[in-house]
Scaffold this active site. Sequence first.
Site, mmCIF file in Angstrom:
data_model
loop_
_atom_site.group_PDB
_atom_site.id
_atom_site.type_symbol
_atom_site.label_atom_id
_atom_site.label_comp_id
_atom_site.label_asym_id
_atom_site.label_seq_id
_atom_site.Cartn_x
_atom_site.Cartn_y
_atom_site.Cartn_z
ATOM 1 N N GLY B 102 0.696 -1.276 -0.031
ATOM 2 C CA GLY B 102 -0.097 0.106 0.108
ATOM 3 C C GLY B 102 0.880 1.316 -0.073
ATOM 4 O O GLY B 102 2.072 1.215 -0.159
ATOM 5 N N GLY B 103 0.105 2.460 0.256
ATOM 6 C CA GLY B 103 1.057 3.587 -0.006
ATOM 7 C C GLY B 103 1.993 3.869 1.128
ATOM 8 O O GLY B 103 2.876 4.350 0.974
ATOM 9 N N GLY B 105 3.435 0.902 2.889
ATOM 10 C CA GLY B 105 4.396 -0.040 3.156
ATOM 11 C C GLY B 105 3.828 -1.359 2.586
ATOM 12 O O GLY B 105 2.879 -1.533 1.920
ATOM 13 N N VAL B 107 2.499 -5.365 3.303
ATOM 14 C CA VAL B 107 1.630 -5.933 4.303
ATOM 15 C C VAL B 107 1.953 -7.478 4.081
ATOM 16 O O VAL B 107 1.857 -7.993 3.104
ATOM 17 C CB VAL B 107 0.018 -5.936 4.141
ATOM 18 C CG1 VAL B 107 -0.575 -6.484 5.418
ATOM 19 C CG2 VAL B 107 -0.188 -4.386 4.129
ATOM 20 N N LYS B 123 2.262 -5.226 9.087
ATOM 21 C CA LYS B 123 2.557 -4.100 8.171
ATOM 22 C C LYS B 123 3.893 -3.310 8.232
ATOM 23 O O LYS B 123 4.200 -2.612 9.650
ATOM 24 C CB LYS B 123 1.278 -2.843 8.142
ATOM 25 C CG LYS B 123 1.464 -1.826 7.141
ATOM 26 C CD LYS B 123 0.145 -1.326 6.809
ATOM 27 C CE LYS B 123 0.202 -0.832 5.295
ATOM 28 N NZ LYS B 123 -1.375 -0.308 5.094
ATOM 29 N N ASP B 216 -8.283 6.916 5.850
ATOM 30 C CA ASP B 216 -7.846 6.320 4.441
ATOM 31 C C ASP B 216 -9.094 5.312 4.387
ATOM 32 O O ASP B 216 -8.469 4.220 4.010
ATOM 33 C CB ASP B 216 -6.308 5.773 4.682
ATOM 34 C CG ASP B 216 -5.890 5.562 3.450
ATOM 35 O OD1 ASP B 216 -6.285 5.793 2.361
ATOM 36 O OD2 ASP B 216 -4.870 4.514 3.517
#
Lengths: 192, 743
Positions: B102-103, B105, B107, B123, B216
């Site tokens: 994801g933005g 890092g 997972v 994460k 988010d």
Amino acid sequence: MENSIDFTGISGLLGTASTGGGIPSEELLPLVYDELRHLAARRMTAYGPAASLQPTALVHEAWLRLAQVDDRCWNDKAHFFRTAAKAMRGILVDRARRKTALKRGDRLAEISIDDLEICAAEPEDRLLMIDDVLDRLEQQDEVSARIVTLKFFGGLTNRQIAELHDVTERTVERQWAYARLKLFEMIQDEHE
Amino acid sequence: MSMNDPYEIEEMLLRATIEFPDADERACFLDWACRGDDSLRARMVKLLSIQENSARFFDFKPFDITVENGDDPASAVNDETDDGEIGLKIGRYRLIRRLGEGGHGVVYQAEQETPVKRQVALKLIRMGLDHEQVIARFEMERQALAMMDHPGIARVLDAGATPTGRPYFVMQWVTGEPITEFCDKNRLTIRQRLELFIRVCHAIQHAHQKGVIHRDIKPSNVLASFHDGVPLPKVIDFGIAKATGGGLADPGGEPEPILGTPNYMSPEQGLFGGLDVDTRTDVFSLGVLLCEILTGKTPFGPAANVTLQTGELPQSIAKRQHKTPFAILGEYPPVELVELAATRACKARDLIRLVKGDLDAVVMKCLQASRQHRYDTANGLALDIQRHLDDNLVSARPARRRERLGKLLRRNRLAFAVGGVAFFTLAAGFGTSTWLFFREAEARREQVRLRSEAEAARTVETQLRSQAEAREASAQAAVKLSYGHIAEADLLLAAIPTDMAPSSLEAANAYRELGDWHRKAGRIRQAAERYTALAGAISSVDRSDVYQISGDLLPAAVTTCQLGDWPSHERVRQVALDRFGATQNPIVAEQIIKASTLRSADPGTMEKIALLAGFLESAVRPEYGNGSQDDGSAWQCYSLALWNHRRGDPAQVIHWGESSLRRSMASDSRVACVRLLLAMAQHRSGEAEEARKQLAEAARLIDRTLELSSEIASGKSDQWHDWMSAQILLKEAGAMIGPAKAD
């Protein structure tokens, strides 16, 4: 290669110089600046104006280092590139040191690192690790060390290196893969 | 270089070995090549094992390392291809599988070994330049995160940093798919989707109550799965956006590129470095999510992933144009629309019909650029969707309310009437103590006034903060109300000074409900305070010229008048006239005149009312003259009679009053009011006998209402505030003519 420093203009000149017994630094200067302008323009379109400053400044700095030695002449283009790449390495290492020092007061060495952390480390930390073991590699395996210096620090493309050493690009790729392996192994041993 | 060079041999052997793609073949080849040389073989195995990691280790551009405040976008996004980390241990956790990136890092699915063996999601945060700040920020959030305990929220279990300082978060392991994919794959109907979405809102609301904003919300952070056949959502990544907000949340730090889609971000997230963000940011994102669940697209087009520089974000958000769900459906090519409808188990035509209207309005209300026009809370949004599902009025769409008001009134008439009776029986019992009550109220009000003056003198910041607190308190009150915790909700609202009432529909609803609650229990002073706050809240939040809004001003006007709280009454009157002084709606005009002529007014106020009365006179329709009932215009005539009573024109009072009675005798409260006005007009005109008769008639009506509760309950009664108005007028007429005597 997006971030490589393109020396083709200079290498043309050096190609002729290699047959004529050397070319003085001051004659190289205008050519380098042409290259820089070209490079800056290319990066400008890719990333916007701010991004172009970094490599421009970098190459400029490298040039200043190379030109510090008065009356320097270059035997051939391989000689020029090797020296330039070494200068670049010095600059890049200095920058990485500055950055880590700014960040955490220069205590990189104390941290024990396992596999994961080495790969996950920030670029400047990785760069310093590479620099740490590169001299040792040079004593064991000169070819590998030279590839790392030219490609990694000097930013030359496989093609440029292949031309320089008169081998195929595939060979350069293979040497590069092996050199990475060697360095990585040494770094791993260093941090175990 | 000779072939005896060990490195040359190594290199060639390695190159040859790599040519065998299959691990077994490689082993076989090495067995053969290194026969008799175990150390060489061990060495080759080792080199091969680190091959991937070595490539990854070099996978960055030294030229992109920047020392100054980084303005080079490549530095933060070009590394990280972490496949080789599988099997490694981080703290108590062993990485099992890479799930996605994801933005912030990467997972991983991971396994915790101590103290209990369990699956978790770990994460690993992308190495930014400020990871120490990330950890610090997360530490601050941690307490709040630990308090969250909701079936719809994946818990954050742990957080820490690797020895090199790379932060990680450990979350409850959640199986499920992104909600949009889940809905489509299982062909959930629109109703099922809405029910699922309501659960999402409740989860978000729970977090908001614990002071955690998600920031988010997007499909990949809202997972859904079936539990015993029921689709249930699980919201993941709570608080992590804030903890890892990087340059976004920290304008002093180094700006970091934003990875992901800005489609779900609220406008304020792009402004001021995202500092001024509250729970309504999540309401915005929920609106985008709802739109996508309904129509397959976000209001800003397809949810494309882009990488943005912090600086580009505000422009990118400001530039975007949003479409309503209905418009989005309209843009689908017919064939695709049929397919889309099929994933929602309905026909294309039905899909459009289902989305049009209420749901369109609900989504658009979430997407309002200015936050005070959105739902105040996720719960408010959920309630509105529930109302839609129950085929009730949605607050997002006042026009629809008009169409259905009759139905609403019919449904609630009983409740209104019962409330009225409770009030009258209690008020009768109050007697003399009421007077003392008023004086106490006066003192209290003075205190409030002084306090609000002092507050006005404070800095703007303090004001803004208390406004935010008021908003928060009213939002919490709304939630408590929805769970039936009325007394707790009331405590929250009582703490807000009346003139600080947050302007939002949700706050208005809470004030109205609590006002009714106090009134039914006979606590008129508290009821008047809530109603006064309601008047303030509703008059500024919704600017439409509809009687549902003006009707919310009447309770405040009537209760403050009944209490004799003149300062408050005057304030409500001015609010009413300022807000609706230029109305073009006869019903609104009728209500505002009724609200502002319960007692005499100064000349300036009278002028304002005169404008309304002039409009209403021209708008009231002629009498049918055939005996058929016209209750609507009868009320308008009554309000004109009341207006003429205040300006001292007995002839006009009689004209409009009699017209009102001719048009309809349907509502006793109005008939009583009209008779009282006629009595006073006749008294002034010197017709003492007639006046007494009218007064007695009216008093009897009012008495009977008090006594015969069954008659009110049977549905003939009007709204309680009309009866209260009748009482006010009865007092006035009694003072003018003398106490009413039953014949």
